[in-house]
Design an enzyme around this catalytic site. Sequence first.
Site, mmCIF file in Angstrom:
data_model
loop_
_atom_site.group_PDB
_atom_site.id
_atom_site.type_symbol
_atom_site.label_atom_id
_atom_site.label_comp_id
_atom_site.label_asym_id
_atom_site.label_seq_id
_atom_site.Cartn_x
_atom_site.Cartn_y
_atom_site.Cartn_z
ATOM 1 N N HIS A 137 4.473 -2.761 8.197
ATOM 2 C CA HIS A 137 4.642 -1.355 8.566
ATOM 3 C C HIS A 137 3.865 -0.505 7.562
ATOM 4 O O HIS A 137 3.889 -0.790 6.356
ATOM 5 C CB HIS A 137 6.126 -0.999 8.548
ATOM 6 N N ASP A 146 4.268 2.342 6.031
ATOM 7 C CA ASP A 146 5.019 2.847 4.881
ATOM 8 C C ASP A 146 5.362 1.725 3.906
ATOM 9 O O ASP A 146 5.249 1.870 2.681
ATOM 10 C CB ASP A 146 6.304 3.544 5.341
ATOM 11 N N LYS A 147 5.793 0.584 4.441
ATOM 12 C CA LYS A 147 6.129 -0.550 3.578
ATOM 13 C C LYS A 147 4.881 -1.129 2.912
ATOM 14 O O LYS A 147 4.942 -1.618 1.770
ATOM 15 C CB LYS A 147 6.823 -1.630 4.406
ATOM 16 N N GLU A 155 1.778 6.371 -6.439
ATOM 17 C CA GLU A 155 1.980 6.657 -5.020
ATOM 18 C C GLU A 155 0.784 6.151 -4.219
ATOM 19 O O GLU A 155 -0.354 6.193 -4.694
ATOM 20 C CB GLU A 155 2.132 8.165 -4.790
ATOM 21 N N GLU A 206 0.650 9.299 -11.753
ATOM 22 C CA GLU A 206 0.560 9.489 -13.194
ATOM 23 C C GLU A 206 0.886 8.166 -13.883
ATOM 24 O O GLU A 206 1.979 7.630 -13.709
ATOM 25 C CB GLU A 206 1.537 10.572 -13.671
ATOM 26 N N LYS A 230 9.294 -3.521 13.580
ATOM 27 C CA LYS A 230 10.541 -2.843 13.217
ATOM 28 C C LYS A 230 11.701 -3.543 13.900
ATOM 29 O O LYS A 230 11.544 -4.162 14.967
ATOM 30 C CB LYS A 230 10.510 -1.368 13.653
ATOM 31 N N PHE A 237 2.574 -3.266 22.228
ATOM 32 C CA PHE A 237 2.455 -2.736 20.873
ATOM 33 C C PHE A 237 1.243 -3.427 20.242
ATOM 34 O O PHE A 237 1.373 -4.303 19.400
ATOM 35 C CB PHE A 237 3.740 -3.014 20.095
ATOM 36 N N ASP A 256 -0.353 4.589 12.663
ATOM 37 C CA ASP A 256 0.524 5.556 12.011
ATOM 38 C C ASP A 256 0.178 5.594 10.528
ATOM 39 O O ASP A 256 0.085 4.550 9.885
ATOM 40 C CB ASP A 256 1.988 5.131 12.209
ATOM 41 N N ALA A 257 -0.020 6.776 9.980
ATOM 42 C CA ALA A 257 -0.289 6.899 8.550
ATOM 43 C C ALA A 257 0.917 6.422 7.748
ATOM 44 O O ALA A 257 2.061 6.535 8.200
ATOM 45 C CB ALA A 257 -0.629 8.348 8.196
ATOM 46 N N ARG A 276 8.814 6.389 1.932
ATOM 47 C CA ARG A 276 9.272 7.027 3.167
ATOM 48 C C ARG A 276 10.269 6.156 3.936
ATOM 49 O O ARG A 276 10.628 6.477 5.068
ATOM 50 C CB ARG A 276 8.063 7.383 4.046
ATOM 51 N N LYS A 277 10.712 5.081 3.328
ATOM 52 C CA LYS A 277 11.697 4.218 3.974
ATOM 53 C C LYS A 277 12.874 3.970 3.024
ATOM 54 O O LYS A 277 13.318 2.845 2.808
ATOM 55 C CB LYS A 277 11.047 2.898 4.393
ATOM 56 N N LYS A 327 7.561 3.131 -9.368
ATOM 57 C CA LYS A 327 8.120 3.806 -10.543
ATOM 58 C C LYS A 327 8.602 2.790 -11.570
ATOM 59 O O LYS A 327 9.330 1.859 -11.233
ATOM 60 C CB LYS A 327 9.289 4.704 -10.123
ATOM 61 N N LYS A 363 12.190 5.840 -14.969
ATOM 62 C CA LYS A 363 12.549 6.780 -13.909
ATOM 63 C C LYS A 363 13.915 6.395 -13.351
ATOM 64 O O LYS A 363 14.079 5.341 -12.737
ATOM 65 C CB LYS A 363 11.516 6.762 -12.772
ATOM 66 N N ASP A 367 15.434 7.485 -10.871
ATOM 67 C CA ASP A 367 15.442 7.302 -9.425
ATOM 68 C C ASP A 367 15.569 5.827 -9.076
ATOM 69 O O ASP A 367 16.257 5.464 -8.115
ATOM 70 C CB ASP A 367 14.141 7.837 -8.807
#
Length: 385
Positions: free
Chosen positions: A15, A17-18, A43, A56, A168, A233, A241-242, A247-248, A268, A272, A274
């Site tokens: 995918h 995003d992944k 990123e 960064e 998916k 598909f 898809d960008a 985003r997941k 990260k 961090k 997060d």
Amino acid sequence: MKRHIFTSESVTEGHPDKMCDKISDSILDAILRCDPIARVACETATTTGLILVMGEITTNCYVDIPRIVRKTVKEIGYTRAKYGFDCDTCSVLTAIDEQSRDIADGVDHSFDDENKQGAGDQGMMFGYACNETEELMPYPIIAAHKLAKRLTEARKSGVLDYLRPDGKSQVSVEYIDDKPVRIDTIVIAAQHNPGISKEQIFSDIKREVIEKVLDPEMLDENTIIHVNRTGKFEIGGPQGDAGLTGRKIIVDTYGGMGRHGGGAFSGKDPSKVDRSAAYAARWVAKNIVAAGIADKCEVQLAYAIGVSQPVSIDVDTFGTGKTDEAAIIKAVRKIFDLSPAGIISSLDLRKPIYAKTAAYGHFGRSDLNLSWERTDKADKLKELL
């Protein structure tokens, strides 16, 4: 009886995003191998024929980012232009700067104790655990991950050699009195070669994916199965898809069961919070459930940038706790060091362990030896509570 249906989804490593998550974490791992104290916020974005790496990074070592990107994309399976993306011919752009000195100062020497490391950002992080599965995770997300992972295994092993990397899964589970009793609906989207009929894909995926990994006792004659409901598909991955790192985040965590602080993990380094504090919150919650103190538990941690200790710790057992939640919080404070430095040390987070978490979830991974999945504090919690 109280009846409800809860749904979670997962995605394959192909995918878009992944794919970005795995690239970001592969770059992080490469840096941590030679510089364990590096500061990394990497990123990735992708679209047709293009990968952009930005962020960064402060380190004393050199890594060949384009080479890592192409190797990662190749491992995922985008090796031919007809798949919609080619690891060898795609453009790789980089836009990397150093970590802000303002941030670094607060991390290196915390406001409340200059000899201790401060949190790399403010924010709140959640951890969750429940006794629905042996992994102490919600059943819907575990089932969705199994399906997504099996799609990739069937493709890479050649069992279903017409499959392509993107895919998916989604699982809707019926609960009675808060216990999962059956799977109500399964949704699969699987990228494939041209010319494969929807009837063949449905039959093959039912046999080689669904029936291979899901408990047959959770399936019945009323379970609904949807496979590629648009009919085909063929166009997938970055061409369809960008993609973007982070985003997941619900796929990465608990499938929507339990709350989320909003911060993504991939790319990260552990300074961090997060990432590191979300892992710690899961560690705490899992030990509480493993100790039998609650059937399900959610832990919230909150931090201020440049401060060495969490500004708050909260525990919610949703009425399943065997003891007072205030007492649980007191025990957690005594047993767990939840300062950023304490988390990094306790969970040994300065190692190149992150790329393998980028797909199929960061929690409940029985296939990986992850430190935050240990239940090593359960006995101590029992003693105190």
